[in-house]
Design a protein around this motif. Structure first.
Motif, mmCIF file in Angstrom:
data_model
loop_
_atom_site.group_PDB
_atom_site.id
_atom_site.type_symbol
_atom_site.label_atom_id
_atom_site.label_comp_id
_atom_site.label_asym_id
_atom_site.label_seq_id
_atom_site.Cartn_x
_atom_site.Cartn_y
_atom_site.Cartn_z
ATOM 1 N N GLY A 118 0.786 -1.232 0.000
ATOM 2 C CA GLY A 118 0.000 0.000 0.000
ATOM 3 C C GLY A 118 0.814 1.276 0.000
ATOM 4 N N VAL A 119 2.129 1.177 0.242
ATOM 5 C CA VAL A 119 2.943 2.390 0.375
ATOM 6 C C VAL A 119 3.144 3.090 -0.965
ATOM 7 C CG1 VAL A 119 5.236 3.267 0.976
ATOM 8 C CG2 VAL A 119 4.107 1.629 2.472
ATOM 9 N N VAL A 145 10.601 0.260 -1.929
ATOM 10 C CA VAL A 145 10.048 1.572 -1.587
ATOM 11 C C VAL A 145 11.037 2.685 -1.940
ATOM 12 C CG1 VAL A 145 9.238 3.022 0.314
ATOM 13 C CG2 VAL A 145 8.498 0.653 0.154
ATOM 14 N N GLY A 146 12.320 2.361 -1.960
ATOM 15 C CA GLY A 146 13.320 3.344 -2.366
ATOM 16 C C GLY A 146 13.053 3.875 -3.763
ATOM 17 N N ALA A 150 12.004 7.621 -4.880
ATOM 18 C CA ALA A 150 12.719 8.313 -5.949
ATOM 19 C C ALA A 150 11.735 8.908 -6.960
ATOM 20 C CB ALA A 150 13.676 7.350 -6.648
ATOM 21 N N LYS A 151 10.724 8.124 -7.312
ATOM 22 C CA LYS A 151 9.702 8.600 -8.247
ATOM 23 C C LYS A 151 8.961 9.805 -7.681
ATOM 24 C CE LYS A 151 5.639 7.000 -10.818
ATOM 25 N NZ LYS A 151 4.739 5.830 -11.069
ATOM 26 N N LEU A 152 8.694 9.745 -6.364
ATOM 27 C CA LEU A 152 7.980 10.847 -5.707
ATOM 28 C C LEU A 152 8.770 12.142 -5.766
ATOM 29 C CD1 LEU A 152 5.864 12.126 -3.770
ATOM 30 C CD2 LEU A 152 7.194 11.158 -1.877
ATOM 31 N N ILE A 153 10.019 12.119 -5.332
ATOM 32 C CA ILE A 153 10.777 13.366 -5.227
ATOM 33 C C ILE A 153 11.248 13.874 -6.584
ATOM 34 C CG2 ILE A 153 11.485 12.872 -2.868
ATOM 35 C CD1 ILE A 153 14.253 12.182 -3.953
ATOM 36 N N SER A 174 18.330 0.922 -5.197
ATOM 37 C CA SER A 174 17.410 1.921 -4.648
ATOM 38 C C SER A 174 18.140 3.157 -4.155
ATOM 39 C CB SER A 174 16.553 1.312 -3.523
ATOM 40 O OG SER A 174 17.356 0.822 -2.472
ATOM 41 N N ILE A 175 19.351 2.996 -3.625
ATOM 42 C CA ILE A 175 20.145 4.150 -3.199
ATOM 43 C C ILE A 175 20.526 5.015 -4.406
ATOM 44 C CG2 ILE A 175 22.450 4.819 -2.436
ATOM 45 C CD1 ILE A 175 22.262 3.000 -0.166
#
Length: 221
Positions: A118-119, A145-146, A150-153, A174-175
């Motif tokens: 769900g995150v 989730v990383g 990344a997609k969000l920011i 992801s980092i």
């Protein structure tokens, strides 16, 4: 606050559950009728033995959505749900809160039982909302989730100014994705990423990952 209390109590009836004492108290503690601060941390002496569950958050969210539609000026300045027992269904409820256009400035869900379930949908909702600060620290979110972060920011419409993701899992990919996204982000002013749980083959690799990440952050600054 009487109206918000009334709506919350009615929604408890709709969900066939009793009003949670902590929620009643958090609503009542507000003086402003248009700018709510809902301090619902489950780590205090008063709340530790009666921490919130997913169902409590679902009912609260329904009440806040209803109250917001009745009063367009209503703003949730702080919704602090840290140190409770929240999981997937609470995250889905928070997604709904943002998707319904409720104005929320700051959401804190540190130290719960939130996983990657769900995150991603929640972070998509965050990117399309007016949210200014988000705390996801100390949840077992998983390395995927990383990429969602990344997609969000990286989204030019993202208005987040503060992001706390202490003690979350990250692997090499992801980092790199997150650090790369940071370089194009224009809104973040505060980033907290202490004690990252890195997944790689050895200590030396971990050190390289951290160095590469913080070099990106330094360039951002």
């Amino acid at each position: 606050m009487d109206e918000v209390l009334r709506v919350y109590t009615e929604k408890c009836g709709d969900h066939d559950t009793q009003p949670h004492t902590s929620i009643l108290s958090a609503i009542s503690n507000n003086r402003s009728i248009e700018k709510l601060q809902l301090q619902l941390r489950g780590s205090t002496k008063e709340t530790f033995n009666s921490r919130l569950t997913d169902r409590d958050v679902i009912v609260l969210v329904d009440a806040l959505i209803f109250a917001s539609k009745a009063n367009a000026a209503l703003t949730i300045a702080v919704l602090d749900l840290s140190f409770n027992e929240l999981g997937q269904f609470a995250v889905e409820a928070l997604s709904k809160l943002l998707q319904e256009g409720v104005h929320v400035d700051d959401i804190r869900v540190a130290s719960n039982s939130i996983t990657e379930e769900g995150v991603e949908e929640f972070l998509t909702a965050v990117g399309k909302s007016s949210l200014k600060s988000l705390t996801l620290s100390d949840n077992k979110l998983g390395c995927k989730v990383g990429f969602a972060l990344a997609k969000l920011i990286q989204d030019e419409h993202c208005g987040l100014e503060g992001l706390s993701i202490d003690s979350i899992e990250m692997d090499t990919a992801s980092i790199v994705a997150f650090a790369t996204a940071l370089r194009s982000n224009k809104s973040l002013r505060v980033l907290s990423l202490s004690n990252p749980r890195l997944f790689s083959n050895n200590v030396r690799e971990n050190q390289r990952l951290l160095l590469r990440f913080f070099c990106y952050v330094w360039i951002l600054q």
